[in-house]
Design a protein around this motif. Structure first.
Motif, PDB file in Angstrom:
ATOM      1  N   ALA A 162      11.458  69.401 -27.183  1.00  0.00           N
ATOM      2  CA  ALA A 162      11.014  67.912 -27.609  1.00  0.00           C
ATOM      3  C   ALA A 162      12.473  67.080 -27.403  1.00  0.00           C
ATOM      4  O   ALA A 162      13.521  67.843 -27.492  1.00  0.00           O
ATOM      5  N   ILE A 163      12.292  65.829 -27.551  1.00  0.00           N
ATOM      6  CA  ILE A 163      13.791  64.989 -27.223  1.00  0.00           C
ATOM      7  C   ILE A 163      14.377  65.189 -28.532  1.00  0.00           C
ATOM      8  O   ILE A 163      15.621  65.029 -28.409  1.00  0.00           O
ATOM      9  N   ASP A 164      13.579  64.924 -29.706  1.00  0.00           N
ATOM     10  CA  ASP A 164      14.313  65.052 -30.823  1.00  0.00           C
ATOM     11  C   ASP A 164      13.491  65.258 -32.053  1.00  0.00           C
ATOM     12  O   ASP A 164      12.294  65.780 -31.642  1.00  0.00           O
ATOM     13  N   ASP A 165      13.813  65.198 -33.323  1.00  0.00           N
ATOM     14  CA  ASP A 165      12.841  65.794 -34.397  1.00  0.00           C
ATOM     15  C   ASP A 165      12.127  64.883 -35.051  1.00  0.00           C
ATOM     16  O   ASP A 165      11.438  65.003 -36.006  1.00  0.00           O
ATOM     17  N   SER A 166      11.964  63.470 -34.514  1.00  0.00           N
ATOM     18  CA  SER A 166      11.141  62.401 -35.173  1.00  0.00           C
ATOM     19  C   SER A 166      10.234  61.789 -33.944  1.00  0.00           C
ATOM     20  O   SER A 166      10.637  60.631 -33.443  1.00  0.00           O
ATOM     21  N   PRO A 167       9.082  62.607 -33.714  1.00  0.00           N
ATOM     22  CA  PRO A 167       8.095  62.037 -32.597  1.00  0.00           C
ATOM     23  C   PRO A 167       7.680  60.634 -32.990  1.00  0.00           C
ATOM     24  O   PRO A 167       7.374  59.843 -31.852  1.00  0.00           O
ATOM     25  N   ASN A 168       7.306  60.127 -34.102  1.00  0.00           N
ATOM     26  CA  ASN A 168       6.903  58.899 -34.470  1.00  0.00           C
ATOM     27  C   ASN A 168       7.830  57.587 -34.645  1.00  0.00           C
ATOM     28  O   ASN A 168       7.515  56.495 -34.151  1.00  0.00           O
ATOM     29  N   ASP A 169       9.057  57.922 -35.525  1.00  0.00           N
ATOM     30  CA  ASP A 169       9.931  56.865 -35.617  1.00  0.00           C
ATOM     31  C   ASP A 169      11.488  57.189 -35.329  1.00  0.00           C
ATOM     32  O   ASP A 169      11.932  58.188 -35.724  1.00  0.00           O
ATOM     33  N   ALA A 170      11.899  56.534 -34.247  1.00  0.00           N
ATOM     34  CA  ALA A 170      13.018  56.713 -33.889  1.00  0.00           C
ATOM     35  C   ALA A 170      14.356  56.499 -34.844  1.00  0.00           C
ATOM     36  O   ALA A 170      15.465  57.191 -34.877  1.00  0.00           O
ATOM     37  N   SER A 171      13.966  55.816 -35.773  1.00  0.00           N
ATOM     38  CA  SER A 171      14.922  55.655 -37.033  1.00  0.00           C
ATOM     39  C   SER A 171      15.194  56.715 -37.893  1.00  0.00           C
ATOM     40  O   SER A 171      15.988  56.740 -38.659  1.00  0.00           O
ATOM     41  N   ASP A 172      14.058  57.686 -37.779  1.00  0.00           N
ATOM     42  CA  ASP A 172      14.044  58.878 -38.668  1.00  0.00           C
ATOM     43  C   ASP A 172      14.867  60.224 -37.959  1.00  0.00           C
ATOM     44  O   ASP A 172      15.036  61.347 -38.693  1.00  0.00           O
ATOM     45  N   VAL A 173      15.352  59.957 -36.869  1.00  0.00           N
ATOM     46  CA  VAL A 173      15.941  61.017 -36.057  1.00  0.00           C
ATOM     47  C   VAL A 173      17.285  61.457 -36.835  1.00  0.00           C
ATOM     48  O   VAL A 173      17.964  60.903 -37.100  1.00  0.00           O
ATOM     49  N   SER A 174      17.223  62.863 -36.965  1.00  0.00           N
ATOM     50  CA  SER A 174      18.450  63.554 -37.461  1.00  0.00           C
ATOM     51  C   SER A 174      18.904  64.775 -36.310  1.00  0.00           C
ATOM     52  O   SER A 174      20.001  64.880 -36.517  1.00  0.00           O
ATOM     53  N   THR A 176      19.190  65.364 -32.396  1.00  0.00           N
ATOM     54  CA  THR A 176      18.799  64.928 -30.885  1.00  0.00           C
ATOM     55  C   THR A 176      18.988  66.154 -30.104  1.00  0.00           C
ATOM     56  O   THR A 176      20.057  66.215 -29.487  1.00  0.00           O
ATOM     57  N   TYR A 177      18.071  66.949 -29.754  1.00  0.00           N
ATOM     58  CA  TYR A 177      18.002  68.125 -29.016  1.00  0.00           C
ATOM     59  C   TYR A 177      18.490  67.945 -27.661  1.00  0.00           C
ATOM     60  O   TYR A 177      19.329  68.777 -27.136  1.00  0.00           O
ATOM     61  N   VAL A 178      17.914  67.044 -26.926  1.00  0.00           N
ATOM     62  CA  VAL A 178      18.257  66.831 -25.539  1.00  0.00           C
ATOM     63  C   VAL A 178      19.660  66.329 -25.346  1.00  0.00           C
ATOM     64  O   VAL A 178      20.266  66.754 -24.385  1.00  0.00           O
ATOM     65  N   GLU A 179      19.976  65.089 -26.244  1.00  0.00           N
ATOM     66  CA  GLU A 179      21.285  64.740 -26.057  1.00  0.00           C
ATOM     67  C   GLU A 179      22.370  66.109 -26.444  1.00  0.00           C
ATOM     68  O   GLU A 179      23.691  66.155 -25.677  1.00  0.00           O
ATOM     69  N   ASP A 180      22.372  66.812 -27.234  1.00  0.00           N
ATOM     70  CA  ASP A 180      22.968  67.730 -27.747  1.00  0.00           C
ATOM     71  C   ASP A 180      23.051  68.835 -26.771  1.00  0.00           C
ATOM     72  O   ASP A 180      24.079  69.441 -26.199  1.00  0.00           O
ATOM     73  N   ALA A 181      22.147  69.126 -25.964  1.00  0.00           N
ATOM     74  CA  ALA A 181      21.872  70.006 -24.730  1.00  0.00           C
ATOM     75  C   ALA A 181      22.732  69.450 -23.733  1.00  0.00           C
ATOM     76  O   ALA A 181      23.626  70.453 -23.178  1.00  0.00           O
ATOM     77  N   ILE A 182      22.670  68.244 -23.432  1.00  0.00           N
ATOM     78  CA  ILE A 182      23.405  67.947 -22.260  1.00  0.00           C
ATOM     79  C   ILE A 182      24.763  67.590 -22.483  1.00  0.00           C
ATOM     80  O   ILE A 182      25.654  67.875 -21.560  1.00  0.00           O
ATOM     81  N   ASN A 183      25.359  67.165 -23.758  1.00  0.00           N
ATOM     82  CA  ASN A 183      26.763  67.205 -24.179  1.00  0.00           C
ATOM     83  C   ASN A 183      27.269  68.563 -24.039  1.00  0.00           C
ATOM     84  O   ASN A 183      28.415  68.667 -23.628  1.00  0.00           O
ATOM     85  N   ALA A 184      26.476  69.569 -24.410  1.00  0.00           N
ATOM     86  CA  ALA A 184      27.013  71.000 -23.987  1.00  0.00           C
ATOM     87  C   ALA A 184      27.345  71.406 -23.073  1.00  0.00           C
ATOM     88  O   ALA A 184      28.402  71.735 -22.597  1.00  0.00           O
ATOM     89  N   ILE A 185      26.377  71.073 -21.861  1.00  0.00           N
ATOM     90  CA  ILE A 185      26.744  71.412 -20.880  1.00  0.00           C
ATOM     91  C   ILE A 185      27.570  70.606 -19.795  1.00  0.00           C
ATOM     92  O   ILE A 185      28.421  71.158 -19.224  1.00  0.00           O
ATOM     93  N   LEU A 186      27.769  69.296 -20.317  1.00  0.00           N
ATOM     94  CA  LEU A 186      29.067  68.649 -19.812  1.00  0.00           C
ATOM     95  C   LEU A 186      30.357  68.977 -20.279  1.00  0.00           C
ATOM     96  O   LEU A 186      31.307  68.954 -19.567  1.00  0.00           O
ATOM     97  N   THR A 187      30.329  69.815 -21.278  1.00  0.00           N
ATOM     98  CA  THR A 187      31.598  70.541 -21.608  1.00  0.00           C
ATOM     99  C   THR A 187      31.868  71.736 -21.453  1.00  0.00           C
ATOM    100  O   THR A 187      32.722  72.531 -21.944  1.00  0.00           O
TER     101      THR A 187
END
Length: 207
Positions: A162-174, A176-187
């Motif tokens: 999944a991209i994040d933990d809120s499939p229905n509402d972007a305002s409820d995201v807490s 961010t799985y994909v962003e976190d994964a990429i940020n880790a790889i970049l560092t």
């Protein structure tokens, strides 16, 4: 009577296997596997492969479509991922694997129109044979695979799901799985979370 019963059960098992093979993908890649490159038609009419991105450090491969409500709910977030990470070497590569006999609005012409209307900045490819989706093991739209390009033609799977933990509402995201994964790889780190169940519509497989 017993022989007839055994024969019927055997025939049912064969039919079940055939049905499964026709409608379900193979197991696909796991985290740590190396994804094979592919060559699919893009909305610009040209064939595209991962190797064409010579400067990429990795990829956000998203199996998605025009027609799934979950894919539509995630559409702006997918666009944001490309805007935020393509310049850092991780472009989005979106792939539509749906059978167009079941979902005519997932045809290439409809994909081109949606990309134009929404202003997609990323590749949007048709997987007509569904072989790429099966190779990856995608089952949903959207279903994401973060690939780390370790060398030429070496694309290591670092995150699936999944991209994040809120499939229905972007305002409820807490989370961010994909962003976190990429940020880790970049560092130079491994993602803390490598798999999260994709939530979306079932891919429409050819029968």
């Amino acid at each position: 009577m017993k022989r007839t019963f055994i024969l019927i059960v055997g025939m049912m098992a064969v039919v079940a296997v055939l049905f499964m093979n026709a409608t379900e993908p193979v197991a696909g890649y796991g985290v740590g596997d190396y994804a094979k490159d592919f060559n699919l038609e893009n909305i610009d009419g040209k064939s595209l492969s991962l190797a064409d991105y010579s400067d990429a450090k990795g990829f956000i491969v998203v199996f998605t479509c025009n027609t799934c409500p979950y894919a539509n709910a995630y559409e702006s977030r997918i666009m944001d991922l490309d805007k935020n990470y393509s310049s850092k070497g991780f472009p989005v590569v979106a792939i539509n694997p749906n059978d167009i006999t079941q979902q005519p609005d997932d045809s290439m012409s409809k994909m081109k129109q949606r990309a134009k209307d929404k202003g997609y900045t990323f590749a949007y490819l048709r997987d007509d044979s569904q072989e790429v989706a099966k190779a990856f093991g995608a089952t949903k739209t959207p279903h994401v695979y973060v690939l780390n390009k370790e060398a030429a033609n070496k694309y290591k799977v670092e995150f699936i799901g999944a991209i994040d933990d809120s499939p229905n509402d972007a305002s409820d995201v807490s989370e961010t799985y994909v962003e976190d994964a990429i940020n880790a790889i970049l560092t130079g780190r491994k993602p803390a979370v490598t798999e999260k169940r994709a939530i979306g519509c079932t891919i429409k497989w050819k029968s």
